[in-house]
Write a protein that holds these residues in place. Structure first.
Motif, PDB file in Angstrom:
ATOM      1  N   ILE A   1       4.917   1.167  16.434  1.00  0.00           N
ATOM      2  CA  ILE A   1       6.038   0.746  15.574  1.00  0.00           C
ATOM      3  C   ILE A   1       5.740   1.104  14.130  1.00  0.00           C
ATOM      4  CG2 ILE A   1       7.510  -1.166  14.878  1.00  0.00           C
ATOM      5  CD1 ILE A   1       6.476  -2.686  17.331  1.00  0.00           C
ATOM      6  N   LEU A   2       4.497   0.893  13.745  1.00  0.00           N
ATOM      7  CA  LEU A   2       4.065   1.188  12.380  1.00  0.00           C
ATOM      8  C   LEU A   2       4.290   2.660  12.071  1.00  0.00           C
ATOM      9  CD1 LEU A   2       2.711  -0.499  10.199  1.00  0.00           C
ATOM     10  CD2 LEU A   2       0.525   0.387  10.970  1.00  0.00           C
ATOM     11  N   GLY A   3       3.959   3.510  13.021  1.00  0.00           N
ATOM     12  CA  GLY A   3       4.081   4.946  12.815  1.00  0.00           C
ATOM     13  C   GLY A   3       5.526   5.405  12.791  1.00  0.00           C
ATOM     14  N   GLY A   4       6.390   4.660  13.443  1.00  0.00           N
ATOM     15  CA  GLY A   4       7.785   5.075  13.537  1.00  0.00           C
ATOM     16  C   GLY A   4       8.119   5.332  14.983  1.00  0.00           C
ATOM     17  N   MET A   5       8.754   4.357  15.597  1.00  0.00           N
ATOM     18  CA  MET A   5       9.039   4.375  17.026  1.00  0.00           C
ATOM     19  C   MET A   5       9.770   5.637  17.447  1.00  0.00           C
ATOM     20  SD  MET A   5       8.412   1.639  18.886  1.00  0.00           S
ATOM     21  CE  MET A   5       7.559   2.536  20.106  1.00  0.00           C
ATOM     22  N   GLY A   6       9.259   6.285  18.475  1.00  0.00           N
ATOM     23  CA  GLY A   6       9.969   7.404  19.051  1.00  0.00           C
ATOM     24  C   GLY A   6       9.744   8.738  18.357  1.00  0.00           C
ATOM     25  N   SER A   7       8.991   8.738  17.262  1.00  0.00           N
ATOM     26  CA  SER A   7       8.819   9.995  16.548  1.00  0.00           C
ATOM     27  C   SER A   7       7.665  10.813  17.112  1.00  0.00           C
ATOM     28  CB  SER A   7       8.572   9.717  15.070  1.00  0.00           C
ATOM     29  OG  SER A   7       7.396   8.961  14.919  1.00  0.00           O
TER      30      SER A   7
ATOM     31  N   PHE B   1       9.422  -0.617   5.202  1.00  0.00           N
ATOM     32  CA  PHE B   1       9.787   0.630   5.880  1.00  0.00           C
ATOM     33  C   PHE B   1      10.730   0.330   7.034  1.00  0.00           C
ATOM     34  CE2 PHE B   1       5.093   1.715   4.997  1.00  0.00           C
ATOM     35  CZ  PHE B   1       5.358   1.824   3.655  1.00  0.00           C
ATOM     36  N   LYS B   2      11.905   0.952   6.994  1.00  0.00           N
ATOM     37  CA  LYS B   2      12.868   0.663   8.050  1.00  0.00           C
ATOM     38  C   LYS B   2      12.505   1.338   9.362  1.00  0.00           C
ATOM     39  CE  LYS B   2      17.052  -1.131   6.181  1.00  0.00           C
ATOM     40  NZ  LYS B   2      16.929  -0.952   4.710  1.00  0.00           N
ATOM     41  N   SER B   3      12.002   2.571   9.286  1.00  0.00           N
ATOM     42  CA  SER B   3      11.625   3.193  10.564  1.00  0.00           C
ATOM     43  C   SER B   3      10.192   3.714  10.515  1.00  0.00           C
ATOM     44  CB  SER B   3      12.606   4.287  10.952  1.00  0.00           C
ATOM     45  OG  SER B   3      13.193   4.832   9.791  1.00  0.00           O
ATOM     46  N   GLY B   4       9.304   2.839  10.108  1.00  0.00           N
ATOM     47  CA  GLY B   4       7.893   3.150  10.181  1.00  0.00           C
ATOM     48  C   GLY B   4       7.455   4.197   9.166  1.00  0.00           C
ATOM     49  N   LEU B   5       6.191   4.591   9.268  1.00  0.00           N
ATOM     50  CA  LEU B   5       5.632   5.564   8.340  1.00  0.00           C
ATOM     51  C   LEU B   5       6.315   6.914   8.488  1.00  0.00           C
ATOM     52  CD1 LEU B   5       1.918   4.579   8.876  1.00  0.00           C
ATOM     53  CD2 LEU B   5       3.245   4.204   6.804  1.00  0.00           C
ATOM     54  N   ALA B   6       6.632   7.272   9.723  1.00  0.00           N
ATOM     55  CA  ALA B   6       7.298   8.559   9.950  1.00  0.00           C
ATOM     56  C   ALA B   6       8.638   8.580   9.212  1.00  0.00           C
ATOM     57  CB  ALA B   6       7.510   8.789  11.438  1.00  0.00           C
TER      58      ALA B   6
ATOM     59  N   LEU C   1       5.134   3.373  -3.039  1.00  0.00           N
ATOM     60  CA  LEU C   1       3.886   2.853  -3.589  1.00  0.00           C
ATOM     61  C   LEU C   1       3.049   2.209  -2.496  1.00  0.00           C
ATOM     62  CD1 LEU C   1       3.772   3.176  -6.686  1.00  0.00           C
ATOM     63  CD2 LEU C   1       3.568   0.690  -6.781  1.00  0.00           C
ATOM     64  N   THR C   2       3.726   1.412  -1.667  1.00  0.00           N
ATOM     65  CA  THR C   2       2.983   0.744  -0.593  1.00  0.00           C
ATOM     66  C   THR C   2       2.400   1.768   0.357  1.00  0.00           C
ATOM     67  OG1 THR C   2       4.763  -0.845  -0.734  1.00  0.00           O
ATOM     68  CG2 THR C   2       3.117  -1.201   0.980  1.00  0.00           C
ATOM     69  N   LEU C   3       3.202   2.776   0.678  1.00  0.00           N
ATOM     70  CA  LEU C   3       2.717   3.817   1.584  1.00  0.00           C
ATOM     71  C   LEU C   3       1.494   4.498   0.977  1.00  0.00           C
ATOM     72  CD1 LEU C   3       3.067   5.685   4.069  1.00  0.00           C
ATOM     73  CD2 LEU C   3       4.311   7.210   2.545  1.00  0.00           C
ATOM     74  N   ALA C   4       1.625   4.847  -0.296  1.00  0.00           N
ATOM     75  CA  ALA C   4       0.532   5.540  -0.960  1.00  0.00           C
ATOM     76  C   ALA C   4      -0.720   4.688  -0.953  1.00  0.00           C
ATOM     77  CB  ALA C   4       0.931   5.881  -2.386  1.00  0.00           C
ATOM     78  N   SER C   5      -0.549   3.396  -1.289  1.00  0.00           N
ATOM     79  CA  SER C   5      -1.736   2.549  -1.353  1.00  0.00           C
ATOM     80  C   SER C   5      -2.323   2.362   0.038  1.00  0.00           C
ATOM     81  CB  SER C   5      -1.420   1.206  -2.010  1.00  0.00           C
ATOM     82  OG  SER C   5      -0.394   0.570  -1.305  1.00  0.00           O
TER      83      SER C   5
END
Lengths: 392, 320, 289
Positions: free
Chosen positions: B258-264, B304-309, A8-12
């Motif tokens: 980091i937000l995107g997912g480190m290392g991806s 998120f444990k490992s970012g958005l990725a 949900l957070t990602l989507a928002s």
């Protein structure tokens, strides 16, 4: 469960971040668009707030002069970051189609902004940033300034120092464009009159540990000290100067920003500091009295210089729109009108120089009982030399 | 193809076509294209940082130095009023940046962890103050670039730097090339050894590899590409300023990465787009956008444990 | 530079260094014990200064305001640890970096919303407002000497707590082997909460005592943060003793450099750090293995 919340957070986050891109910007019945790029967060936030308040006050008071046109404000936070300035300027010009763009406070931001806006459609009015270049080498027909050039408040102070009998001074400021320009302007008139600068101290910006420098000044024993600092740095410097026991022994002179919007925080430490500026809280003229009363009523705190400059920016817009009967579509005419105006500012009337910088009186002021009191005129109707400006 | 993981594949196939078509749907004005361009340019910078931090385990808070140098180097080596060749100067700038990285790397790679963070920060701050205090480089107010380089190659001119649309597509292509480049590097033998260096330097050394050399080469590559991004940024508006090198720039890039997912690697694009998108939205919403931005960052790091990725990975892999 | 001026400059440097130590001590304590890299530490310094200004406006009593502020800061620290930091122990350093950067944003925004953006000042308490003549021209304010003495006192107290008390023993044990401490039946969670709270309180306390000497402005936290990190790294992450030596070193070097070599004074602390890390890559007194 955890997965759902995170989804949900990602989507928002995605939706919110995408929604911003596609926000419609259609204009309904053509209000005058005033784009504002001032710092509303960080070190310069107080200056940004005051400038905006002043401008809004002027435009509200003169709403009847706008010939039925509404004003639409588009406010952008520059964060005082020069690297973002071109982007924000482009946004206001191309995306928001602003008629006027007001800003900024910071000289570096001004340079980035002018890079994009010089000789373009919107009329730029600078309500603070004092970089000499903005009405010097980079002057342009569509760029006006309602504040000052760094040269203006400092140049007369060299002569003022000599008049008081100070022959040897130490100068000091932060090591950035505006500070360097201020000190150079002071030296220009001070050295021409036979004064001697014992030492020029440039403090890395934004360092505020001044004690060692002040001790150094004490060891040099000059007749006086001339400084440029503003905002929080000015507060700290004046306090340190007093705490180290130098105030009263070595007179402190400054470009007026030293005691502008900072007196409450400086307290007793600022008593007796002499500065030059194009405004003083206690200026005795009807426009100033009315302005100060209105400002305090509207915003619950006393007006300062930055509010005055914002107010004059608002006046400039209102008067230009009034003269053109609300039709500002012809840029050439608009600029011509603005050039010809005399602004009835709280600081006293002023007009624009060929480079579009105010021709204004610089007052000599001293701090007494927590107020900047005018003790004389440092220079009457002073015009910036506009070195390097090719405009006629 | 280079994009082996499913999530990555998905992302590339969605993002790049979308980015290609986006300008056609956006309102026809300079701003949107310029904004997209600066996001794309910054993503390149973030990606080079992402490689260093995520794939090599070298955390630096001084990467903005190379970003800023990209712009300043052009001003230093190019004549002021004469259009130079874009490709030649791209080459010069990347090579000079790599050489500077070589010298800096020899110093900073002696340390690791938090000490490396701080020593890279220290060197970047020195560089920042050098330009910020300088007279000849415009000091704190920065400098204008008056003449943009000419982009012809063997006498053929493909695109015009002054046209925002051309510039956008060029930057997008550069971003794609960067992604491919980093994928090739990480997929190669060199990349696999680098992975071993990151996980267990002692054992890799015991296997007979010169760990220091591998790290140094990685550092030089990442620095050169950071300088390339900075060079493009300077060309976009024709303006350079020391604030490009401030530690806040490094910090922001690190946050995006980091937000995107480190290392991806592709997460760098994701992180930059989402961060910039949130920033843009919030600052148009309220003067106190920092509050929303901060809360959003906190919420994302908690969830998120490992970012958005990582999230996308989970979604895609689960549906297999 | 004559001798009297030299002594005054030395005093300036030591006094600046001692204040730096007070801010940095919390940072190094939290890192040493918990392994948390708290980038929001500078924000805590800012919070302390703003809190004391706020309560001073209400009560007109500096000491009282200082005590309330310190207590609130301790509470704030405990709250942050319990709600946020607590969940990140098992994650890597970079997630903590991200979290604490988010916190910087939030604190800056709250400061602007709650207290506005004008520079603020707190007057020096009446009792300590005098000054001492050092040379014919230079005076030294009593309050600054008091702050220096207070910082020294706190440094001593920290030393005693860590080396002579049961909690200190646990802290030292936690630094060298946290799993073992846990196995011995110590409630490590409580220890962590306490240490984090203490770290925040130390930073806020520094803000409180500095308030009468500085201008309280937006962004004051970030500016001090970098210098603090320099101090902590020079001293060796996690070492209180190292932070003390490094803070004095940075204070004195910075003070003299700004007068003697103004050309490089903006870079001097970074040069100092780079040189020290080249000679001792782990800082002067590292406690991490």
């Amino acid at each position: 469960m955890k997965k759902h919340t995170s989804l949900l957070t990602l989507a928002s986050a995605l939706i919110v971040s995408l929604a911003g891109w596609s926000a419609p910007t259609a204009a309904a019945d053509k209000p005058i668009k005033v784009g504002v790029m001032l710092p509303f967060s960080g070190v310069y936030a107080a200056l940004g707030d005051a400038g905006r308040n002043g401008m809004k006050l002027a435009l509200e008071q003169h709403a009847d002069k706008l010939h039925g046109r509404n004003i639409e404000f588009i406010e952008m936070d520059t964060e005082a970051r020069p690297d973002r300035a071109p982007e924000i300027a482009t946004s206001l010009m191309s995306q928001k189609k602003a008629d006027f763009i007001i800003g900024p406070v910071h000289s570096g931001v001004a340079m980035g902004m002018l890079k994009v806006l010089r000789n373009k459609k919107p009329v730029v009015i600078i309500p603070n940033a004092g970089a000499n270049a903005a009405t010097g080498p980079w002057c342009a027909p569509n760029v006006f300034r309602t504040s000052f050039s760094a040269w203006q408040p400092s140049y007369p102070m060299g002569k003022a120092a000599l008049d008081k009998g100070y022959k040897k001074v130490v100068t000091m400021s932060w090591n950035y464009g505006f500070g360097k320009e201020s000190l150079a302007a002071f030296e220009e008139s001070f050295k021409a009159g036979g004064g001697k600068v014992l030492k020029k101290i440039m403090v890395p910006f934004p360092k505020t540990e001044f004690q060692s420098y002040i001790t150094d000044i004490a060891s040099l024993k000059p007749d006086a000290v001339f400084v440029f600092f503003a905002g929080g740095g000015a507060v700290k410097f004046v306090k340190d100067y007093n705490a180290m026991g130098l105030s009263g022994k070595i007179p402190l002179l400054g470009s007026g920003f030293l005691t502008e919007g900072t007196l409450t925080a400086q307290g007793d430490a600022a008593e007796g500091v002499i500065t030059g500026l194009h405004y003083a809280d206690g200026l005795d003229n009807p426009a100033n009295h009315a302005f100060r009363a209105d400002y305090e009523k509207a915003f619950g705190k006393p007006a300062d210089l930055y509010a005055v400059q914002g107010y004059d920016t608002g006046l400039l817009i209102a008067m230009a729109v009034d003269q053109l009967k609300g039709n500002i579509s012809d840029q050439g005419k608009l600029i011509q009108t603005m050039e010809s105006l005399t602004i009835p500012s709280p600081r006293g009337d002023f007009t624009f120089s060929r480079a579009h910088n105010p021709i204004q009186t610089i007052y000599l002021r001293t701090v007494e009982n927590g107020e900047n009191r005018v003790i004389g005129v440092a220079a009457e109707a002073l015009e910036d030399p506009a070195r390097g400006c090719k405009m006629k | 193809m280079f994009f082996l993981k499913k999530a990555e594949n998905w992302f590339v196939w969605i993002f790049f076509p979308l980015a290609l078509l986006l300008p056609l749907f956006l309102e026809q004005n300079e701003f949107y294209v310029n904004k997209l361009t600066s996001v794309v340019i910054f993503a390149m910078f973030v990606m080079s940082l992402d490689y260093l931090v995520g794939r090599c385990g070298m955390i630096t808070l001084g990467h903005s130095m190379f970003y800023g140098l990209g712009g300043y180097l052009f001003i230093m080596i190019a004549p002021e009023y004469e259009a130079v060749n874009f490709w030649v100067y791209t080459f010069y700038i990347c090579v000079i940046a790599a050489l500077i990285a070589l010298v800096v790397g020899v110093i900073v790679l002696r340390t690791s962890g938090i000490y490396m963070i701080m020593i890279t920060l220290a060197i970047a701050q020195m560089c920042f103050y050098f330009f910020s205090d300088s007279v000849e480089f415009g000091g704190n107010d920065g400098l204008f670039i008056f003449t943009k380089p000419d982009t012809s190659l063997f006498g053929l001119s493909f695109f015009n730097l002054d046209d925002p649309m051309h510039f956008y597509y060029f930057c997008l292509l550069s971003l794609f090339n960067c992604l491919v480049f980093w994928k090739v590097v990480t997929g190669s033998r060199f990349g696999r050894i680098m992975e071993a260096v990151k996980d267990n330097p002692a054992r890799t050394t015991a296997l007979g590899y010169n760990v220091f050399l591998f790290r140094l080469i990685s550092y030089c590559m990442a620095s050169a590409l950071a300088a390339y991004a900075g060079y493009l940024f300077a060309l976009q508006y024709g303006y350079v300023n020391p604030s490009m090198m401030s530690w806040q720039t490094s910090g922001t890039a690190l946050v995006m990465s980091i937000l995107g997912g480190m290392g991806s690697l592709y997460g760098a694009i994701l992180g930059t787009v989402v961060y910039e998108g949130l920033h843009y939205t919030f600052e148009h919403l309220t003067q106190h956008w920092l509050l929303l931005m901060g809360s959003m960052i906190i919420a994302m790091v908690m969830l998120f444990k490992s970012g958005l990725a990582g999230v996308i990975d989970n979604l895609v892999e689960r549906r297999k | 530079m004559d001798f009297a001026i030299f002594l005054v400059q030395l005093l300036n440097g030591l006094q600046y260094g001692l204040l730096l130590f007070l801010i940095a001590s919390g940072l190094t304590l939290v890192f040493g014990v918990m392994g948390i890299l708290n980038l929001a530490h500078g924000s805590m310094y800012m919070v302390g200064a703003y809190l004391v200004w706020y309560f001073f406006q209400l009560t007109d009593q500096f000491l009282l305001s200082a005590l309330i502020s310190a207590a609130l800061a301790l509470g704030l620290g405990v709250l942050i640890e319990k709600t946020l930091i607590h969940r990140l122990y098992k994650r890597n350093h970079l997630d903590q970096v991200l979290l604490t950067i988010g916190m910087i944003f939030v604190f800056n925004a709250l400061q602007s919303i709650l207290w506005g953006d004008d520079p603020l000042g707190v007057p020096v308490p009446e009792l300590l407002s005098g000054s001492i003549h050092l040379t014919e021209l230079v005076e030294y304010p009593v309050y600054r000497l008091f702050v220096a003495a207070l910082c020294l006192l706190l440094a001593g107290a920290l030393y005693l707590v860590i080396n002579r008390t049961r909690i200190g023993m646990l802290i030292r044990a936690g630094e060298s082997n946290r799993e073992m401490v846990e196995c011995l039946g110590v409630n490590i969670n409580q220890l962590y909460t306490l240490v984090f709270g203490a770290g925040v309180m130390l930073a806020a306390l520094a803000g409180v005592v500095a308030a009468p000497m500085i201008s309280i402005v937006p962004g004051m936290g970030e500016h001090v943060l970098i210098t603090c990190f320099v101090v902590v790294v020079i001293g060796g992450m996690g070492s209180i003793k190292g932070a003390f030596v490094a803070a004095l070193l940075v204070g004195v070097v910075d003070t003299f450099a700004s007068v003697l070599v103004p050309g490089v004074s903006s870079m001097i602390v970074y040069i100092l750090m780079a040189v020290i890390l080249l000679i001792k890559p782990e800082g002067l007194f590292s406690s991490q293995k």
